[in-house]
Design an enzyme around this catalytic site. Structure first.
Site, PDB file in Angstrom:
ATOM      1  N   CYS A 264       0.845  -1.247   0.001  1.00  0.00           N
ATOM      2  CA  CYS A 264      -0.050   0.041  -0.037  1.00  0.00           C
ATOM      3  C   CYS A 264       0.972   1.183  -0.212  1.00  0.00           C
ATOM      4  CB  CYS A 264      -1.011   0.030   1.222  1.00  0.00           C
ATOM      5  SG  CYS A 264      -0.009  -0.242   2.840  1.00  0.00           S
ATOM      6  N   THR A 265       0.474   2.431   0.162  1.00  0.00           N
ATOM      7  CA  THR A 265       1.162   3.931  -0.081  1.00  0.00           C
ATOM      8  C   THR A 265       2.275   3.981   1.073  1.00  0.00           C
ATOM      9  OG1 THR A 265      -0.821   4.825  -0.931  1.00  0.00           O
ATOM     10  CG2 THR A 265       0.930   6.208  -0.283  1.00  0.00           C
TER      11      THR A 265
END
Length: 315
Positions: A183-184
């Site tokens: 994810c980010t």
């Protein structure tokens, strides 16, 4: 109170930690007051499972807040990343109490109890290049559209709440023995990995520090990342060198928009874009129009006009 100088850049700090905070309700007001005392604005979320949010202030103000947080031994090693901007990106100082600091909506998922195997950025290429590893992008669909790792699966989820149903529908622990997720910034994957372990998946890996950590540490010539990465600050997206990307943001639906999107007849700054023109209810559109009007007035008066961030979309 610590105020940013007129020349120094504003420091934007995204931070989180999964840690058991049984007294999280009692932490709310002292934390809010610490933010006020140091001139820090933004929103932090507190829950029994930990802390999450994005705040902004002067260098001194952010450092003082981080020092205040680290005085609680449970919060001494917060995951925290910084970026910089010229104007304060938040209107207010908020500390909110939540059931979850990143909303999945599944009971019994606790990264403080079980979590997948962290993979350092330098080893991530080897993991996702293994043909036996299922690589899943856990971010929202609008983020995946503008960039992802080579070969990663796009679940096409609009929110993180949809992730558990997607996994249960498409994957079988008996067949998919190795799973790697990213994810980010790392927070969503911690929870996703805990969920996958609870579902019976044997080997679950996740990228430590998320895509941003990978882009910072892995040379571009060795990178398996393709495209740009959506970020939850004024840059909207970043390239591999973490410089500001080519996308703007629709401040009605929060999606990243390209030059082509902005040339579309559906694009009206602050009010609509090709992605939301047919989906936003009129009430939301009316609120967006008024918000844009206030921003335009602030610009005309030469006053700050922060656009803020939607904490529900942080990953």
């Amino acid at each position: 109170m610590t105020q940013p100088s007129s020349t120094a850049p504003i420091v934007v700090a995204a931070l989180y930690k999964f840690v058991t905070l049984n007294d999280f309700e009692a932490l709310r007001e002292p934390l809010r007051q610490a933010m006020v005392d140091h001139g820090v604005k933004g929103t932090l979320l507190l829950a029994r499972e930990g802390i999450n949010g994005t705040v902004a202030g002067s260098r001194e103000g952010i450092d003082s807040l981080l020092e205040w947080l680290s005085s609680d031994e449970r919060l001494t090693d917060l995951d925290h990343k910084e970026s910089f901007c010229d104007e304060m990106p938040f209107y207010r100082t908020k500390v909110k109490l939540k059931r979850e600091i990143v909303t999945m909506g599944v009971d019994g998922v606790d990264p403080n109890a079980s979590v997948g195997t962290y993979v350092e950025p330098e080893q991530w290429n080897d993991v996702i290049s293994d043909p036996e590893v299922l690589v899943i992008d856990t971010r929202n669909d609008y983020e995946v559209e503008i960039g992802s790792f080579e070969g990663a699966v796009d679940p096409k989820t609009a929110t993180f709440r949809e992730f558990p149903e997607y996994v249960r529908k498409h994957y079988d622990p008996a067949k998919h023995k190795k799973v790697a997720m990213f994810c980010t910034g790392g927070i969503r994957c911690e929870k996703a990995s805990s969920f996958m372990l609870n579902e019976g998946f044997e080997e679950v890996f996740h990228l430590k520090g998320g895509v941003l950590n990978y882009l910072e540490k892995v040379p571009e010539e060795q990178s398996l990342w393709r495209g740009e990465c959506f970020v939850f600050d004024n840059r909207v997206t970043v390239r591999h060198d973490l410089s500001e990307g080519a996308f703007e943001q629709c401040h009605a639906c929060r999606r990243p928009i390209s030059e082509e999107d902005m040339a579309d007849a559906a694009y009206e700054p602050g009010i609509s874009c090709p992605h939301c023109i047919d989906s936003l209810p009129e009430k939301t559109r009316a609120a967006a129009r008024e918000r844009q009007r206030q921003i335009d007035l602030a610009k005309a008066r030469g006053e700050p006009h922060p656009l803020g961030h939607d904490q529900r979309r942080r990953a």
